[in-house]
Design a protein around this motif. Sequence first.
Motif, PDB file in Angstrom:
ATOM      1  N   GLY A  48      31.559  53.851  24.531  1.00 43.22           N
ATOM      2  CA  GLY A  48      30.321  54.396  25.067  1.00 43.22           C
ATOM      3  C   GLY A  48      30.319  54.404  26.581  1.00 43.22           C
ATOM      4  O   GLY A  48      31.341  54.179  27.222  1.00 43.22           O
ATOM      5  N   SER A  49      29.143  54.653  27.148  1.00 47.64           N
ATOM      6  CA  SER A  49      29.035  54.767  28.603  1.00 47.64           C
ATOM      7  C   SER A  49      28.476  53.516  29.257  1.00 47.64           C
ATOM      8  O   SER A  49      28.258  53.478  30.455  1.00 47.64           O
ATOM      9  N   GLU A  50      28.247  52.462  28.458  1.00 51.50           N
ATOM     10  CA  GLU A  50      27.685  51.224  29.002  1.00 51.50           C
ATOM     11  C   GLU A  50      28.371  50.027  28.356  1.00 51.50           C
ATOM     12  O   GLU A  50      28.654  50.044  27.164  1.00 51.50           O
ATOM     13  N   VAL A  51      28.608  49.003  29.147  1.00 50.51           N
ATOM     14  CA  VAL A  51      29.194  47.763  28.622  1.00 50.51           C
ATOM     15  C   VAL A  51      28.494  46.585  29.277  1.00 50.51           C
ATOM     16  O   VAL A  51      28.215  46.593  30.466  1.00 50.51           O
ATOM     17  N   VAL A  52      28.181  45.571  28.464  1.00 52.23           N
ATOM     18  CA  VAL A  52      27.595  44.331  28.955  1.00 52.23           C
ATOM     19  C   VAL A  52      28.657  43.249  28.828  1.00 52.23           C
ATOM     20  O   VAL A  52      29.261  43.079  27.770  1.00 52.23           O
ATOM     21  N   ALA A  53      28.888  42.533  29.917  1.00 46.33           N
ATOM     22  CA  ALA A  53      29.909  41.483  29.924  1.00 46.33           C
ATOM     23  C   ALA A  53      29.277  40.163  30.332  1.00 46.33           C
ATOM     24  O   ALA A  53      28.359  40.128  31.149  1.00 46.33           O
ATOM     25  N   GLU A  54      29.784  39.086  29.752  1.00 45.10           N
ATOM     26  CA  GLU A  54      29.280  37.753  30.054  1.00 45.10           C
ATOM     27  C   GLU A  54      30.361  36.972  30.798  1.00 45.10           C
ATOM     28  O   GLU A  54      31.507  36.909  30.362  1.00 45.10           O
ATOM     29  N   LEU A  55      29.958  36.399  31.924  1.00 44.27           N
ATOM     30  CA  LEU A  55      30.882  35.578  32.706  1.00 44.27           C
ATOM     31  C   LEU A  55      31.085  34.243  32.006  1.00 44.27           C
ATOM     32  O   LEU A  55      30.150  33.688  31.433  1.00 44.27           O
ATOM     33  N   THR A  56      32.291  33.720  32.069  1.00 42.90           N
ATOM     34  CA  THR A  56      32.551  32.405  31.494  1.00 42.90           C
ATOM     35  C   THR A  56      31.998  31.328  32.422  1.00 42.90           C
ATOM     36  O   THR A  56      31.852  31.566  33.632  1.00 42.90           O
ATOM     37  N   PRO A  57      31.671  30.156  31.892  1.00 41.77           N
ATOM     38  CA  PRO A  57      31.110  29.095  32.736  1.00 41.77           C
ATOM     39  C   PRO A  57      32.024  28.675  33.891  1.00 41.77           C
ATOM     40  O   PRO A  57      31.552  28.193  34.908  1.00 41.77           O
ATOM     41  N   ASN A  58      33.334  28.894  33.753  1.00 38.30           N
ATOM     42  CA  ASN A  58      34.254  28.481  34.820  1.00 38.30           C
ATOM     43  C   ASN A  58      34.542  29.593  35.833  1.00 38.30           C
ATOM     44  O   ASN A  58      35.417  29.448  36.672  1.00 38.30           O
ATOM     45  N   THR A  59      33.796  30.712  35.773  1.00 40.06           N
ATOM     46  CA  THR A  59      33.962  31.765  36.772  1.00 40.06           C
ATOM     47  C   THR A  59      33.380  31.278  38.094  1.00 40.06           C
ATOM     48  O   THR A  59      32.205  30.949  38.174  1.00 40.06           O
ATOM     49  N   ARG A  60      34.216  31.214  39.104  1.00 37.82           N
ATOM     50  CA  ARG A  60      33.779  30.691  40.409  1.00 37.82           C
ATOM     51  C   ARG A  60      32.984  31.738  41.173  1.00 37.82           C
ATOM     52  O   ARG A  60      33.248  32.927  41.055  1.00 37.82           O
ATOM     53  N   PRO A  61      32.033  31.313  41.983  1.00 34.27           N
ATOM     54  CA  PRO A  61      31.321  32.259  42.852  1.00 34.27           C
ATOM     55  C   PRO A  61      32.302  32.967  43.787  1.00 34.27           C
ATOM     56  O   PRO A  61      33.295  32.381  44.210  1.00 34.27           O
ATOM     57  N   GLY A  62      32.023  34.220  44.087  1.00 32.54           N
ATOM     58  CA  GLY A  62      32.886  34.983  44.982  1.00 32.54           C
ATOM     59  C   GLY A  62      32.836  36.466  44.679  1.00 32.54           C
ATOM     60  O   GLY A  62      31.989  36.932  43.923  1.00 32.54           O
ATOM     61  N   ILE A  63      33.766  37.194  45.257  1.00 20.71           N
ATOM     62  CA  ILE A  63      33.857  38.643  45.083  1.00 20.71           C
ATOM     63  C   ILE A  63      34.967  38.952  44.079  1.00 20.71           C
ATOM     64  O   ILE A  63      36.068  38.403  44.167  1.00 20.71           O
ATOM     65  N   TYR A  64      34.659  39.836  43.136  1.00 23.87           N
ATOM     66  CA  TYR A  64      35.596  40.241  42.095  1.00 23.87           C
ATOM     67  C   TYR A  64      35.647  41.762  42.044  1.00 23.87           C
ATOM     68  O   TYR A  64      34.758  42.439  42.560  1.00 23.87           O
ATOM     69  N   LEU A  65      36.673  42.297  41.387  1.00 30.99           N
ATOM     70  CA  LEU A  65      36.781  43.727  41.153  1.00 30.99           C
ATOM     71  C   LEU A  65      36.612  44.001  39.665  1.00 30.99           C
ATOM     72  O   LEU A  65      37.263  43.360  38.835  1.00 30.99           O
TER      73      LEU A  65
END
Length: 85
Positions: A48-65
Amino acid sequence: KTLADGTMMVSPNPAYSTFTVQGPWEGNGKLSLLDLQGKLVLSKVFTGSEVVAELTPNTRPGIYLIKILMDDGSSYVEKLAVQPK
C-alpha cells in the motif's frame, strides 16, 4: 515535504516510539531504517501507500534515514529524528 511533490511524508518527525510513512507509491515494498553509519536498525515489508513502524526500545536518539524500496524498483529516502523517550 508533502505528497504533492512526489516524495514521502513522515509523521511524527521527530518520533518517539512509532512513525508513519506515506508516499506516492502503490504495491509491495520494504521500509528500512538506517543509522548514519549505514547500519540497519529496523526493516518492515508492507503493501500500500502507507506503513506504520515501531521503534525498538534500544533505538538510540539521533538522526536516521528511512529508505523505501518498492518491488517496481522505485526508491525514496527521508530523514527521521528519534527523540529520547
